[in-house]
Design a protein around this motif. Structure first.
Motif, PDB file in Angstrom:
ATOM      1  N   VAL A 230      22.078  53.160  15.047  1.00 30.09           N
ATOM      2  CA  VAL A 230      22.782  53.916  16.084  1.00 30.09           C
ATOM      3  C   VAL A 230      21.810  54.883  16.772  1.00 30.09           C
ATOM      4  O   VAL A 230      21.726  54.957  18.000  1.00 30.09           O
ATOM      5  CB  VAL A 230      23.962  54.713  15.487  1.00 30.09           C
ATOM      6  CG1 VAL A 230      24.580  55.624  16.554  1.00 30.09           C
ATOM      7  CG2 VAL A 230      25.003  53.779  14.921  1.00 30.09           C
ATOM      8  N   LEU A 231      21.048  55.603  15.953  1.00 31.70           N
ATOM      9  CA  LEU A 231      20.086  56.555  16.497  1.00 31.70           C
ATOM     10  C   LEU A 231      19.066  55.846  17.377  1.00 31.70           C
ATOM     11  O   LEU A 231      18.714  56.319  18.457  1.00 31.70           O
ATOM     12  CB  LEU A 231      19.359  57.282  15.357  1.00 31.70           C
ATOM     13  CG  LEU A 231      20.172  58.292  14.563  1.00 31.70           C
ATOM     14  CD1 LEU A 231      19.293  58.950  13.511  1.00 31.70           C
ATOM     15  CD2 LEU A 231      20.765  59.349  15.494  1.00 31.70           C
ATOM     16  N   GLU A 232      18.608  54.708  16.921  1.00 33.98           N
ATOM     17  CA  GLU A 232      17.591  54.002  17.676  1.00 33.98           C
ATOM     18  C   GLU A 232      18.131  53.515  19.022  1.00 33.98           C
ATOM     19  O   GLU A 232      17.487  53.671  20.062  1.00 33.98           O
ATOM     20  CB  GLU A 232      17.064  52.821  16.862  1.00 33.98           C
ATOM     21  CG  GLU A 232      15.690  52.389  17.352  1.00 33.98           C
ATOM     22  CD  GLU A 232      15.639  50.952  17.763  1.00 33.98           C
ATOM     23  OE1 GLU A 232      16.473  50.164  17.265  1.00 33.98           O
ATOM     24  OE2 GLU A 232      14.791  50.623  18.596  1.00 33.98           O
ATOM     25  N   ARG A 233      19.354  52.952  18.991  1.00 34.21           N
ATOM     26  CA  ARG A 233      19.927  52.485  20.253  1.00 34.21           C
ATOM     27  C   ARG A 233      20.176  53.650  21.196  1.00 34.21           C
ATOM     28  O   ARG A 233      19.955  53.544  22.404  1.00 34.21           O
ATOM     29  CB  ARG A 233      21.220  51.701  19.997  1.00 34.21           C
ATOM     30  CG  ARG A 233      20.980  50.391  19.277  1.00 34.21           C
ATOM     31  CD  ARG A 233      22.146  49.430  19.421  1.00 34.21           C
ATOM     32  NE  ARG A 233      22.250  48.924  20.781  1.00 34.21           N
ATOM     33  CZ  ARG A 233      22.822  47.766  21.100  1.00 34.21           C
ATOM     34  NH1 ARG A 233      23.332  47.004  20.168  1.00 34.21           N
ATOM     35  NH2 ARG A 233      22.908  47.382  22.350  1.00 34.21           N
TER      36      ARG A 233
ATOM     37  N   MET B 299      20.725  51.941  28.779  1.00 38.62           N
ATOM     38  CA  MET B 299      20.816  50.655  28.126  1.00 38.62           C
ATOM     39  C   MET B 299      20.410  50.785  26.682  1.00 38.62           C
ATOM     40  O   MET B 299      19.418  51.405  26.357  1.00 38.62           O
ATOM     41  CB  MET B 299      19.860  49.730  28.867  1.00 38.62           C
ATOM     42  CG  MET B 299      19.421  48.548  28.099  1.00 38.62           C
ATOM     43  SD  MET B 299      18.743  47.439  29.314  1.00 38.62           S
ATOM     44  CE  MET B 299      17.932  46.347  28.263  1.00 38.62           C
ATOM     45  N   SER B 300      21.193  50.225  25.822  1.00 38.18           N
ATOM     46  CA  SER B 300      20.867  50.333  24.413  1.00 38.18           C
ATOM     47  C   SER B 300      20.288  49.027  23.940  1.00 38.18           C
ATOM     48  O   SER B 300      20.835  47.973  24.190  1.00 38.18           O
ATOM     49  CB  SER B 300      22.113  50.644  23.617  1.00 38.18           C
ATOM     50  OG  SER B 300      22.847  51.599  24.295  1.00 38.18           O
ATOM     51  N   VAL B 301      19.197  49.153  23.300  1.00 36.48           N
ATOM     52  CA  VAL B 301      18.504  47.966  22.871  1.00 36.48           C
ATOM     53  C   VAL B 301      18.102  48.160  21.438  1.00 36.48           C
ATOM     54  O   VAL B 301      17.763  49.256  21.025  1.00 36.48           O
ATOM     55  CB  VAL B 301      17.241  47.781  23.730  1.00 36.48           C
ATOM     56  CG1 VAL B 301      16.390  46.683  23.152  1.00 36.48           C
ATOM     57  CG2 VAL B 301      17.636  47.475  25.147  1.00 36.48           C
ATOM     58  N   THR B 302      18.160  47.120  20.689  1.00 35.25           N
ATOM     59  CA  THR B 302      17.668  47.273  19.340  1.00 35.25           C
ATOM     60  C   THR B 302      17.043  45.996  18.868  1.00 35.25           C
ATOM     61  O   THR B 302      17.346  44.923  19.358  1.00 35.25           O
ATOM     62  CB  THR B 302      18.794  47.676  18.377  1.00 35.25           C
ATOM     63  OG1 THR B 302      18.209  47.870  17.113  1.00 35.25           O
ATOM     64  CG2 THR B 302      19.843  46.599  18.287  1.00 35.25           C
ATOM     65  N   THR B 303      16.179  46.136  17.952  1.00 33.34           N
ATOM     66  CA  THR B 303      15.628  44.964  17.308  1.00 33.34           C
ATOM     67  C   THR B 303      16.140  44.943  15.894  1.00 33.34           C
ATOM     68  O   THR B 303      15.834  45.834  15.114  1.00 33.34           O
ATOM     69  CB  THR B 303      14.104  45.056  17.247  1.00 33.34           C
ATOM     70  OG1 THR B 303      13.657  45.232  18.563  1.00 33.34           O
ATOM     71  CG2 THR B 303      13.531  43.794  16.678  1.00 33.34           C
ATOM     72  N   PRO B 304      16.914  43.961  15.565  1.00 30.15           N
ATOM     73  CA  PRO B 304      17.314  43.851  14.174  1.00 30.15           C
ATOM     74  C   PRO B 304      16.060  43.611  13.350  1.00 30.15           C
ATOM     75  O   PRO B 304      15.072  43.110  13.860  1.00 30.15           O
ATOM     76  CB  PRO B 304      18.210  42.614  14.145  1.00 30.15           C
ATOM     77  CG  PRO B 304      18.490  42.293  15.571  1.00 30.15           C
ATOM     78  CD  PRO B 304      17.391  42.875  16.387  1.00 30.15           C
TER      79      PRO B 304
END
Lengths: 445, 198
Positions: free
Chosen positions: A100-103, B1-6
């Motif tokens: 959550v923090l990272e996004r 924009m929310s981005v993440t790398t699993p």
């Protein structure tokens, strides 16, 4: 959501491309931050700070670079966002608190970056359509963005390290492409991307390429390979659209970003970089355009100085250690005159070389008995304005090129350029080259 | 924009554990490059270096972020910061919900329209339109700004509308010239199957 990712999959949306574009963008951010800090501290120095006065074009160079690098962030940032776009649809949306923090940090990073480069650009057009003060916000956002950049690099470091160099297998895949004929037409290269070595759960991987067999992730999510209804039909429509060959797609993407950067940079940089003056068609300033061939930032009308500046009783007051002398313009003209060629370089990124003639600042300081350690405070005739009063460090006061200028390009200084007298010093921002000088006063010892 | 790398990279917490579960996504390359000589030892060293690097970057980043926030609240009044927050959210929406989907749709339609055309030609057409849009993105605000700038003949002194028109004209000429050349080249190559290389 996985379908959305799948539909957006493209040969350019790879961790390798994110690394390639990301490091260019990161470099541009660092250049902007460094040159921005330099410009900031020139204007608001900490007490112990001293600055280089050579080369004379130092500020022209740093600030010109700040603006050009900032403009180049437009194609680079948009390219970076294009590459990582499918990650927006990562599923499940959040995995853990850290996630959550990272996004959230990336949302802020993206939004703040877009705002930072936009207000920076539009500020150079002297148009301020935002509900906040530019300078303070641009400065604070600079720190915020560099912090978010470090966090982002930290989080993604394993991906960056893994993709810093071109992979051997990717290179061989390119060779295969060549053998198969790069212009072989659509549909000929749908398979290679699916052969990617990384797992399908990594969204940045183009494993989710169109037209490939069902994968375990989809089955896990829907129990089938495809959702039904309208969504299914849209997905089918998208999937039945041919993809570009991956090598063509990658090279086309890089070429597009490269050409955009060259076009945007090349057609605007002439406002500071003389060799590109001929192709300066989109720069907000043009070399040689302005009174006496020099652009003007703040006009006499904006500063409301026309009356005082043209008043025949004008005198320049110079003060140090209890000595106060006044000079009429005629008295200044009677002193030894020096001619220097120095650029006027604005925080907005434009610059203009010009020939200035006037009295050395050093001579005026000596006339009132100032020591070589003395810094001065300069006051303009203008009633209000952030730069009505500015400070000049001793390194500039003692520089033989620093003048109280009376003439510009062989003519009496135009009112718009600071008549009856203005300051010109090497390597300082234009806002500190005080126009319509009224008072020069020693600040300390 | 929310981005993440699993995977490992997304979670600072998990990166601090000694052996990261799921780190297989990023590992193959590291170890893959190292296999030629002393594989395992080197990759373990690299892995530790990466973890230290991550911790350092996160610490430095958080400190800079905190400093930036302090500078912001110290120098800008709260209602103004709210205005900034609105701009940031608007920027995200503008990009993620409008610009990116439009670009995606345009690319899709273009590829559908050009099903019979070589991929290189599609790429050139796409590229031409993107370059033109990118330059327009920089120049169109000038056209708007010209209505608001102070009375100063040296600010925005050029005929930007005309220049933008000429730019598009030159760009479209170059783009279509390149497209036609690539199209003809591909057709010639198809007629002579022996020359698959070029």
């Amino acid at each position: 959501m996985y379908e959305a990712q799948r539909a957006l999959a493209s040969p350019v949306r790879t961790p390798r491309m994110a690394t390639v574009i990301g490091r260019l963008l990161g470099a541009a951010f660092l250049v902007c931050f460094g040159t921005g800090l330099y410009s900031h501290f020139l204007q608001d120095p900490l007490p112990w700070m001293r600055f280089a006065t050579r080369p004379e074009f130092l500020y022209q160079f740093t600030q010109g670079t700040h603006i050009v690098a900032g403009i180049l962030c437009f194609p680079l940032l948009l390219a970076k966002l294009y590459v990582i776009f499918p990650a927006l649809f990562a599923w499940p949306p959040v995995k853990s608190f850290a996630n959550v923090l990272e996004r959230a940090s990336i949302a802020l990073f993206v939004g703040a970056s877009l705002v930072q480069i936009t207000i920076g650009l539009v500020n150079t057009y002297q148009w301020y359509p935002w509900p906040f003060p530019f300078r303070q916000v641009h400065f604070a956002l600079g720190w915020v963005l560099i912090g978010l950049l470090a966090i982002h690099i930290g989080v993604k470091l394993p991906i960056i390290v893994a993709n810093w160099r071109k992979k051997a297998d990717a290179a061989s895949r390119d060779d295969d492409d060549v053998d198969g004929g790069s212009a072989g037409g659509p549909g000929s290269e749908l398979a290679p991307t699916a052969a990617h070595s990384l797992t399908p759960t990594d969204h940045l991987v183009d494993a989710a390429s169109p037209n490939r067999a069902a994968n375990p992730e989809e089955v896990r999510l829907w129990g089938t390979t495809r959702p039904g209804g309208i969504t299914g039909r849209i997905i089918n429509y998208i999937d039945s659209t041919p993809a570009l060959p991956s090598r063509v797609s990658r090279r086309g993407f890089l070429a597009t970003i490269g050409v955009s950067a060259v076009a945007i940079g090349g057609l605007t940089a002439g406002q500071t970089f003389a060799p590109l003056d001929a192709v300066n068609v989109f720069g907000p300033r043009k070399k040689g355009v302005g009174q006496q061939g020099v652009p003007v930032n703040r006009t006499s009308k904006q500063a409301k100085v026309a009356g005082l500046a043209t008043d025949s009783t004008w005198v320049l007051t110079v003060v140090a250690a209890g000595t106060e002398l006044t000079f009429t313009r005629a008295e200044l003209e009677a002193m030894p005159q020096t001619e220097v060629t120095l650029p006027i370089a604005c925080v907005e990124g434009w610059s203009q070389m010009a020939v200035w003639r006037g009295v050395r600042m050093m001579d005026l300081a000596d006339a009132v008995g100032a020591t070589p350690q003395t810094s001065f405070r300069l006051t303009s005739l203008e009633e209000r304005g952030s730069f009505r009063m500015t400070d000049m460090g001793r390194e500039y006061v003692r520089d033989p090129l620093t003048l109280v200028a009376l003439e510009l390009n062989g003519e009496t200084l135009d009112l718009e350029h600071g008549y009856p007298a203005r300051m010109i010093a090497p390597g300082r921002p234009g806002v500190l080259q005080t126009k319509w000088l009224s008072r020069i006063e020693a600040m300390d010892a | 924009m929310s981005v993440t790398t699993p995977g490992p990279a997304a979670q600072p917490r998990s990166t601090r554990t000694t052996d990261v579960p799921g780190s297989t996504t990023s590992r193959p390359t590291t170890s893959g490059r190292a296999t030629d000589a002393h594989g395992p030892a080197l990759s373990a060293g690299v892995g530790r270096a990466i973890r230290y690097g991550q911790i350092t970057l996160l610490a430095v980043g958080l400190a800079l972020l905190a400093w930036g926030a302090y500078v912001m609240f110290d120098t800008v009044r709260l209602p103004r910061i709210t205005g900034l927050a609105i701009w940031i959210v608007a920027a995200i929406i503008l990009h993620d919900a409008i610009l990116a989907p439009v670009l995606f749709g345009a690319g899709l339609l273009l590829r559908r329209a050009g099903q019979k055309v070589p991929g290189t030609v599609i790429a050139v057409v796409q590229g031409t339109l993107v370059v033109g849009s990118m330059v327009s993105l920089i120049v169109v605000p000038i056209l708007v700004a010209q209505n608001f700038t102070p009375n100063n003949p040296s600010i925005l002194p050029l005929n930007y509308g005309l220049n933008l028109g000429i730019f598009w004209l030159v760009l479209l000429l170059l783009g279509s010239g390149l497209s036609v050349w690539l199209y003809l080249r591909a057709r010639r190559a198809n007629e002579r199957p022996s020359s698959s290389q070029d």
